[in-house]
Design an enzyme around this catalytic site. Sequence first.
Site, PDB file in Angstrom:
ATOM      1  N   ARG A  51       2.991  17.286  -0.603  1.00 13.85           N
ATOM      2  CA  ARG A  51       3.477  16.308  -1.584  1.00 13.85           C
ATOM      3  C   ARG A  51       2.495  15.138  -1.633  1.00 13.85           C
ATOM      4  NH1 ARG A  51       6.739  11.764  -1.850  1.00 13.85           N
ATOM      5  NH2 ARG A  51       7.887  11.726  -3.807  1.00 13.85           N
ATOM      6  N   HIS A  78      12.433   2.202   4.458  1.00 15.71           N
ATOM      7  CA  HIS A  78      11.859   0.856   4.289  1.00 15.71           C
ATOM      8  C   HIS A  78      12.178   0.336   2.898  1.00 15.71           C
ATOM      9  CE1 HIS A  78       8.892   3.441   2.312  1.00 15.71           C
ATOM     10  NE2 HIS A  78       8.556   2.373   1.584  1.00 15.71           N
ATOM     11  N   ASP A 107      10.132  -2.037  -0.105  1.00 20.38           N
ATOM     12  CA  ASP A 107       8.774  -2.507  -0.387  1.00 20.38           C
ATOM     13  C   ASP A 107       8.781  -4.034  -0.408  1.00 20.38           C
ATOM     14  OD1 ASP A 107       8.088   0.146  -0.589  1.00 20.38           O
ATOM     15  OD2 ASP A 107       8.110   0.187  -2.784  1.00 20.38           O
ATOM     16  N   HIS A 141      14.358   3.106   0.904  1.00 17.53           N
ATOM     17  CA  HIS A 141      13.976   4.479   0.569  1.00 17.53           C
ATOM     18  C   HIS A 141      13.162   5.108   1.686  1.00 17.53           C
ATOM     19  CE1 HIS A 141      10.952   1.721  -1.111  1.00 17.53           C
ATOM     20  NE2 HIS A 141      10.058   2.679  -0.986  1.00 17.53           N
TER      21      HIS A 141
HETATM   22  C1  LIG Z   1       0.591  -4.048  -0.963  1.00 19.70           C
HETATM   23  C2  LIG Z   1       1.068  -3.366   0.067  1.00 19.70           C
HETATM   24  C3  LIG Z   1       2.473  -2.898   0.197  1.00 19.70           C
HETATM   25  C4  LIG Z   1       2.469  -2.109   1.493  1.00 19.70           C
HETATM   26  C5  LIG Z   1       1.459  -2.846   2.282  1.00 19.70           C
HETATM   27  C6  LIG Z   1       0.315  -2.969   1.262  1.00 19.70           C
HETATM   28  O1  LIG Z   1      -0.626  -3.875   1.692  1.00 19.70           O
HETATM   29  C7  LIG Z   1      -0.339  -1.611   1.057  1.00 19.70           C
HETATM   30  C8  LIG Z   1       0.496  -0.497   1.651  1.00 19.70           C
HETATM   31  C9  LIG Z   1       1.944  -0.654   1.278  1.00 19.70           C
HETATM   32  C10 LIG Z   1       2.881   0.211   2.109  1.00 19.70           C
HETATM   33  C11 LIG Z   1       3.014   1.666   1.597  1.00 19.70           C
HETATM   34  C12 LIG Z   1       3.998   2.426   2.484  1.00 19.70           C
HETATM   35  C13 LIG Z   1       5.285   1.623   2.776  1.00 19.70           C
HETATM   36  C14 LIG Z   1       4.931   0.168   3.177  1.00 19.70           C
HETATM   37  C15 LIG Z   1       6.167  -0.583   3.649  1.00 19.70           C
HETATM   38  C16 LIG Z   1       3.808   0.218   4.192  1.00 19.70           C
HETATM   39  O2  LIG Z   1       3.920   0.303   5.391  1.00 19.70           O
HETATM   40  O3  LIG Z   1       2.585   0.191   3.528  1.00 19.70           O
HETATM   41  C17 LIG Z   1       4.214  -0.505   2.027  1.00 19.70           C
HETATM   42  C18 LIG Z   1       3.808  -1.969   2.204  1.00 19.70           C
HETATM   43  C19 LIG Z   1       4.870  -2.975   1.801  1.00 19.70           C
HETATM   44  O4  LIG Z   1       5.581  -2.796   0.812  1.00 19.70           O
HETATM   45  O5  LIG Z   1       4.980  -3.959   2.541  1.00 19.70           O
HETATM   46  O1  LIG Z   2       5.939   8.957  -1.520  1.00 15.78           O
HETATM   47  C1  LIG Z   2       6.879   8.419  -2.074  1.00 15.78           C
HETATM   48  O2  LIG Z   2       7.572   8.984  -2.920  1.00 15.78           O
HETATM   49  C2  LIG Z   2       7.271   7.003  -1.725  1.00 15.78           C
HETATM   50  C3  LIG Z   2       6.131   6.190  -1.194  1.00 15.78           C
HETATM   51  C4  LIG Z   2       6.579   4.815  -0.820  1.00 15.78           C
HETATM   52  O3  LIG Z   2       7.735   4.551  -0.612  1.00 15.78           O
HETATM   53  C5  LIG Z   2       5.560   3.753  -0.692  1.00 15.78           C
HETATM   54  O4  LIG Z   2       4.337   4.019  -0.847  1.00 15.78           O
HETATM   55  O5  LIG Z   2       5.987   2.606  -0.440  1.00 15.78           O
HETATM   56 FE   LIG Z   3       8.028   2.384  -0.525  1.00 17.54          FE
END
Ligand SMILES: C=C1C[C@]23C[C@@]1(O)CC[C@H]2[C@@]12CCC[C@@](C)(C(=O)O1)[C@H]2[C@@H]3C(=O)O
Ligand SMILES: O=C(O)CCC(=O)C(=O)O
Ligand SMILES: [Fe+2]
Length: 346
Positions: free
Chosen positions: A293, A226, A228, A283
């Site tokens: 982890r 994905h 961010d 990533h």
């Molecule tokens: C601020 C945020 C980014 C995120 C969605 C969120 O509301 C909180 C969780 C975040 C996360 C972490 C894991 C990867 C990700 C793609 C997901 O599914 O939840 C990211 C979200 C994002 O970057 O859109």
């Molecule tokens: O666990 C990690 O190193 C990456 C986590 C991550 O990609 C995320 O929270 O968006």
């Molecule tokens: Fe991420």
Amino acid sequence: MATTLSEAYRNHPLNLHHIIPLDFSSIRTLPDSHAWSQSNDSDNNFSYNESLSIPIIDLIDPHAMEQIGFACEKWGVFQLKNHGIPLSVIEEVEVESKKLFSLPAEEKLKALRSPGGATGYGRARISPFFPKFMWHEGFTFMGSSDDAKKIWPKDYERFCDAMENYQNQMKVLSEKLTHMILTFLGINNSSQENKWVGSTNHIGAIQLNFYPCCPEPNRAMGLAPHTDTSFLTILHQTLTNGLQIFKDGSGWVPINPNPNTLVVNIGDILHIMSNARFHCALHRVVVNKTKQRYSMAYFYGPPIDYVISPIVINCVVPRFHALTVKEYISIKAKNLGGALSLITTT
Ligand SMILES: C=C1C[C@]23C[C@@]1(O)CC[C@H]2[C@@]12CCC[C@@](C)(C(=O)O1)[C@H]2[C@@H]3C(=O)O
Ligand SMILES: O=C(O)CCC(=O)C(=O)O
Ligand SMILES: [Fe+2]
């Protein structure tokens, strides 16, 4: 904050009641629900080469700004040392995170994120886009103690204090990096593009990630590929390997933990604002048979009513249509990796 992230997610409810297995530690064979058809084994034969190491940048180096800019152009990610975050703040959040994830499943589920909510315990928002479950648990914190109170009604303060300290420190560091990045892009500190930086009107969220030991790590996925959504993300990872970024022509490149070093990656919003000059790094996280982890990500970006538009000078053609953060979140909630191509101008 007048407009919140929860408001952006409200229209995109996520069914979270599928954290299977509920207790990862008791699982001896990989359940079919978590077995990814394509083994990630073959992608893991990465051979080290100097040109494929993610830059480590010293924030107190007088040339840090240029180094950050070049790393964002080439990689979309860099490692940061001398970042100024006290070790004690990072250690506290690590302790509290381990305390949270080691609770029995029924305790954690008391803070299960609601389908349209933004915070609490649960699987990653990207999960519905993949046919299998990830070997992962997550918890999102955005300043409120409500979720922690559901788990520890009388004893939530230590957890919340640790999260708040981390969030405050990460906000200051994010602002500093954002000023450097926008200056590198030629934006001056008082311009419109900079207005949200340093204000309380921003999005700041902590995501605690936990990847339990996995009986068949090569057939499982910690966190699926994905990018961010943020402007930038700052990540602390514990000493177990697992994070990888995708580099065209080279495949999955590991970003193994370096003591006292944080990982900073560019999110979709900065990718759009830089008119695709900065890479937003794809990533993922792979898991481990014997080592657990943990990682703690801080997502930083403009508020949901902010209009994201490519910053272009002279006759450069904008590569993306302007849209609000809320509109982008909505497009991404329906299209994930396809969201950026849906807003391109060509
Ligand atoms: C601020 C945020 C980014 C995120 C969605 C969120 O509301 C909180 C969780 C975040 C996360 C972490 C894991 C990867 C990700 C793609 C997901 O599914 O939840 C990211 C979200 C994002 O970057 O859109
Ligand atoms: O666990 C990690 O190193 C990456 C986590 C991550 O990609 C995320 O929270 O968006
Ligand atoms: Fe991420």
